[in-house]
Design an enzyme around this catalytic site. Structure first.
Site, PDB file in Angstrom:
ATOM      1  N   ASN A  12      32.971  38.740  28.238  1.00  0.00           N
ATOM      2  CA  ASN A  12      33.067  37.677  29.234  1.00  0.00           C
ATOM      3  C   ASN A  12      32.132  36.531  28.832  1.00  0.00           C
ATOM      4  O   ASN A  12      30.917  36.737  28.713  1.00  0.00           O
ATOM      5  CB  ASN A  12      32.689  38.243  30.611  1.00  0.00           C
ATOM      6  CG  ASN A  12      32.825  37.206  31.705  1.00  0.00           C
ATOM      7  OD1 ASN A  12      32.395  36.069  31.534  1.00  0.00           O
ATOM      8  ND2 ASN A  12      33.410  37.574  32.827  1.00  0.00           N
ATOM      9  N   HIS A  15      29.222  32.569  30.986  1.00  0.00           N
ATOM     10  CA  HIS A  15      27.879  31.980  31.019  1.00  0.00           C
ATOM     11  C   HIS A  15      27.643  30.939  29.935  1.00  0.00           C
ATOM     12  O   HIS A  15      26.725  30.125  30.044  1.00  0.00           O
ATOM     13  CB  HIS A  15      26.812  33.076  30.983  1.00  0.00           C
ATOM     14  CG  HIS A  15      26.818  33.877  32.250  1.00  0.00           C
ATOM     15  ND1 HIS A  15      26.622  33.300  33.478  1.00  0.00           N
ATOM     16  CD2 HIS A  15      27.035  35.191  32.483  1.00  0.00           C
ATOM     17  CE1 HIS A  15      26.715  34.233  34.416  1.00  0.00           C
ATOM     18  NE2 HIS A  15      26.969  35.389  33.833  1.00  0.00           N
ATOM     19  N   HIS A  48      36.468  33.926  33.878  1.00  0.00           N
ATOM     20  CA  HIS A  48      36.766  33.865  35.314  1.00  0.00           C
ATOM     21  C   HIS A  48      36.921  32.388  35.690  1.00  0.00           C
ATOM     22  O   HIS A  48      35.950  31.634  35.635  1.00  0.00           O
ATOM     23  CB  HIS A  48      35.610  34.514  36.084  1.00  0.00           C
ATOM     24  CG  HIS A  48      35.850  34.620  37.559  1.00  0.00           C
ATOM     25  ND1 HIS A  48      34.989  35.300  38.399  1.00  0.00           N
ATOM     26  CD2 HIS A  48      36.839  34.142  38.365  1.00  0.00           C
ATOM     27  CE1 HIS A  48      35.439  35.231  39.643  1.00  0.00           C
ATOM     28  NE2 HIS A  48      36.553  34.522  39.646  1.00  0.00           N
ATOM     29  N   ARG A  50      36.977  30.161  38.393  1.00  0.00           N
ATOM     30  CA  ARG A  50      36.640  30.173  39.817  1.00  0.00           C
ATOM     31  C   ARG A  50      37.215  28.966  40.535  1.00  0.00           C
ATOM     32  O   ARG A  50      37.411  27.908  39.944  1.00  0.00           O
ATOM     33  CB  ARG A  50      35.117  30.191  39.995  1.00  0.00           C
ATOM     34  CG  ARG A  50      34.508  31.552  39.787  1.00  0.00           C
ATOM     35  CD  ARG A  50      33.017  31.524  40.061  1.00  0.00           C
ATOM     36  NE  ARG A  50      32.504  32.870  40.203  1.00  0.00           N
ATOM     37  CZ  ARG A  50      32.427  33.527  41.353  1.00  0.00           C
ATOM     38  NH1 ARG A  50      32.795  32.954  42.481  1.00  0.00           N
ATOM     39  NH2 ARG A  50      31.974  34.748  41.397  1.00  0.00           N
ATOM     40  N   ARG A  54      32.794  26.512  38.622  1.00  0.00           N
ATOM     41  CA  ARG A  54      31.368  26.390  38.336  1.00  0.00           C
ATOM     42  C   ARG A  54      31.024  26.677  36.877  1.00  0.00           C
ATOM     43  O   ARG A  54      29.990  26.274  36.401  1.00  0.00           O
ATOM     44  CB  ARG A  54      30.533  27.293  39.259  1.00  0.00           C
ATOM     45  CG  ARG A  54      30.693  28.748  38.976  1.00  0.00           C
ATOM     46  CD  ARG A  54      29.710  29.577  39.785  1.00  0.00           C
ATOM     47  NE  ARG A  54      30.099  29.697  41.181  1.00  0.00           N
ATOM     48  CZ  ARG A  54      29.738  30.720  41.955  1.00  0.00           C
ATOM     49  NH1 ARG A  54      28.973  31.674  41.473  1.00  0.00           N
ATOM     50  NH2 ARG A  54      30.140  30.800  43.203  1.00  0.00           N
ATOM     51  N   GLU A  75      40.298  36.320  34.705  1.00  0.00           N
ATOM     52  CA  GLU A  75      39.896  36.801  36.039  1.00  0.00           C
ATOM     53  C   GLU A  75      40.122  35.669  37.020  1.00  0.00           C
ATOM     54  O   GLU A  75      39.742  34.523  36.752  1.00  0.00           O
ATOM     55  CB  GLU A  75      38.413  37.151  36.058  1.00  0.00           C
ATOM     56  CG  GLU A  75      38.057  38.391  35.323  1.00  0.00           C
ATOM     57  CD  GLU A  75      36.551  38.610  35.347  1.00  0.00           C
ATOM     58  OE1 GLU A  75      35.832  37.904  36.074  1.00  0.00           O
ATOM     59  OE2 GLU A  75      36.112  39.492  34.616  1.00  0.00           O
ATOM     60  N   THR A 106      30.827  38.403  41.193  1.00  0.00           N
ATOM     61  CA  THR A 106      31.804  39.151  41.993  1.00  0.00           C
ATOM     62  C   THR A 106      31.114  40.380  42.585  1.00  0.00           C
ATOM     63  O   THR A 106      30.806  41.324  41.869  1.00  0.00           O
ATOM     64  CB  THR A 106      32.995  39.566  41.107  1.00  0.00           C
ATOM     65  OG1 THR A 106      33.373  38.444  40.323  1.00  0.00           O
ATOM     66  CG2 THR A 106      34.167  40.014  41.944  1.00  0.00           C
ATOM     67  N   GLU A 156      40.549  47.744  37.227  1.00  0.00           N
ATOM     68  CA  GLU A 156      39.215  47.650  36.629  1.00  0.00           C
ATOM     69  C   GLU A 156      38.245  48.172  37.679  1.00  0.00           C
ATOM     70  O   GLU A 156      38.149  47.620  38.781  1.00  0.00           O
ATOM     71  CB  GLU A 156      38.885  46.203  36.234  1.00  0.00           C
ATOM     72  CG  GLU A 156      37.484  46.111  35.632  1.00  0.00           C
ATOM     73  CD  GLU A 156      37.265  44.870  34.793  1.00  0.00           C
ATOM     74  OE1 GLU A 156      38.225  44.363  34.187  1.00  0.00           O
ATOM     75  OE2 GLU A 156      36.105  44.423  34.738  1.00  0.00           O
ATOM     76  N   HIS A 200      30.973  45.387  35.062  1.00  0.00           N
ATOM     77  CA  HIS A 200      29.988  44.742  35.932  1.00  0.00           C
ATOM     78  C   HIS A 200      28.620  45.384  35.766  1.00  0.00           C
ATOM     79  O   HIS A 200      28.456  46.577  36.012  1.00  0.00           O
ATOM     80  CB  HIS A 200      30.367  44.750  37.417  1.00  0.00           C
ATOM     81  CG  HIS A 200      29.861  43.523  38.120  1.00  0.00           C
ATOM     82  ND1 HIS A 200      28.567  43.388  38.528  1.00  0.00           N
ATOM     83  CD2 HIS A 200      30.469  42.348  38.390  1.00  0.00           C
ATOM     84  CE1 HIS A 200      28.403  42.191  39.057  1.00  0.00           C
ATOM     85  NE2 HIS A 200      29.542  41.530  38.974  1.00  0.00           N
TER      86      HIS A 200
HETATM   87  N1  PXP Z   1      34.654  42.479  35.265  1.00  0.00           N
HETATM   88  C1  PXP Z   1      34.849  41.651  36.316  1.00  0.00           C
HETATM   89  C2  PXP Z   1      36.124  41.772  37.078  1.00  0.00           C
HETATM   90  C3  PXP Z   1      33.892  40.691  36.673  1.00  0.00           C
HETATM   91  O1  PXP Z   1      34.088  39.886  37.736  1.00  0.00           O
HETATM   92  C4  PXP Z   1      32.716  40.576  35.895  1.00  0.00           C
HETATM   93  C5  PXP Z   1      31.703  39.524  36.223  1.00  0.00           C
HETATM   94  O2  PXP Z   1      32.239  38.269  35.989  1.00  0.00           O
HETATM   95  C6  PXP Z   1      32.576  41.439  34.796  1.00  0.00           C
HETATM   96  C7  PXP Z   1      33.543  42.388  34.517  1.00  0.00           C
HETATM   97  C8  PXP Z   1      31.385  41.363  33.893  1.00  0.00           C
HETATM   98  O3  PXP Z   1      30.212  41.649  34.589  1.00  0.00           O
HETATM   99  P1  PXP Z   1      28.826  41.329  33.915  1.00  0.00           P
HETATM  100  O4  PXP Z   1      28.771  39.860  33.707  1.00  0.00           O
HETATM  101  O5  PXP Z   1      27.833  41.813  34.912  1.00  0.00           O
HETATM  102  O6  PXP Z   1      28.775  42.082  32.619  1.00  0.00           O
END
Ligand code: PXP
Length: 250
Positions: A12, A15, A48, A50, A54, A75, A106, A156, A200
């Site tokens: 992901n 960031h 993601h 949003r 953001r 996402e 999330t 997931e 997550h």
């Molecule tokens: N899976 C989903 C559905 C998420 O919303 C997120 C956070 O954006 C992640 C995985 C990844 O989580 P993390 O950034 O804490 O590794």
């Protein structure tokens, strides 16, 4: 599914866009990040989009789809706007998440039980367009069963509770109930014919017990790896996670 089967790692990169947006320019570029993630062995790229944009923006999603050879996992919240974007861009996969403008990330899973009817209608056109839909849910029997009735191809499992517990200095035995919940939900989902993913809050120290759940075939990890990338570089951060996963699932 045996424990020897490989586990996929989705990276992901939200960031990277957060940092870019902090100054309003183009650097650091999420597309470049995706390219490096691919070179490091990532199996897919997750972003993601949003409602408040953001971090990731519409243009990023389109560019990732056009320029990056890895499967793109989008996402998004189950809104009409997002469905139209997904149907236009046609990512490999969509992961439906609950979204609250005030949240930092999330925070919980989608309530698939309460939203069963709406989600069934929402998911159908996406999957008819060849997009694999997964639902981000808490590791709960009723939620898994609802995901199946809704017609999603994957779930997931939200590992937030597990990750939080590992961060609180708890003993391994304290984590057993949380791991048992994740494991039972994964087993049920696999029995129902759903692909099982998880994510997550995962990091180098807490990933192994999750990767050891044999039904889980994909992990999506962002925050920790992007933070780690600041110190060691993105390639090294991702390669280390791949190595750890390889130790559990050769
Ligand atoms: N899976 C989903 C559905 C998420 O919303 C997120 C956070 O954006 C992640 C995985 C990844 O989580 P993390 O950034 O804490 O590794």
């Amino acid at each position: 599914m045996t424990q020897n089967s490989m586990i996929r790692l989705g990276i992901n990169i939200d960031h990277v866009a957060t940092l870019r947006n902090a100054r309003g320019g183009e650097h650091p570029c999420p597309i470049r990040a995706a390219r490096i993630a691919m070179e490091a062995g990532a199996d897919s790229i997750t972003v993601h989009l949003r409602e408040d944009r953001r971090h990731i923006r519409d243009g990023d999603v389109a560019k990732l789809k056009a320029e990056i050879a890895l499967p793109l996992n989008l996402e998004m919240a189950a809104t009409g706007e997002m469905q139209a974007i997904a149907l236009h861009v046609k990512p490999h996969a969509v992961c439906l998440v609950p979204e609250d403008r005030r949240e930092l990330t999330t925070e919980g899973g989608l309530n698939a039980v309460a939203m069963e009817k709406e989600l069934a209608a929402y998911v159908e056109p996406l999957q008819n367009a060849g997009i694999r839909v997964s639902l981000f849910i808490d590791p709960d029997t009723a939620q898994v069963e609802a995901a199946k009735r809704i017609g999603a191809k994957a779930v997931e499992l939200h590992t937030g509770c597990y990750a939080q517990a590992t961060g609180n200095g708890k003993q391994a035995t304290d984590l057993l109930p949380v791991i048992r919940d994740l494991s039972s939900a994964a087993q049920l989902a696999a029995q129902l014919g759903l692909e099982v993913h998880a994510g997550h809050g995962l990091n180098y120290d807490n990933v192994a017990p999750i990767a050891a759940i044999p039904e889980i075939i994909e992990l999506n990890i962002g925050h920790f790896l992007m933070g780690e990338a600041m110190f060691v570089g993105m390639k090294e951060a991702i390669q280390k996670m791949k190595r750890l996963l390889g130790e559990v699932r050769p």
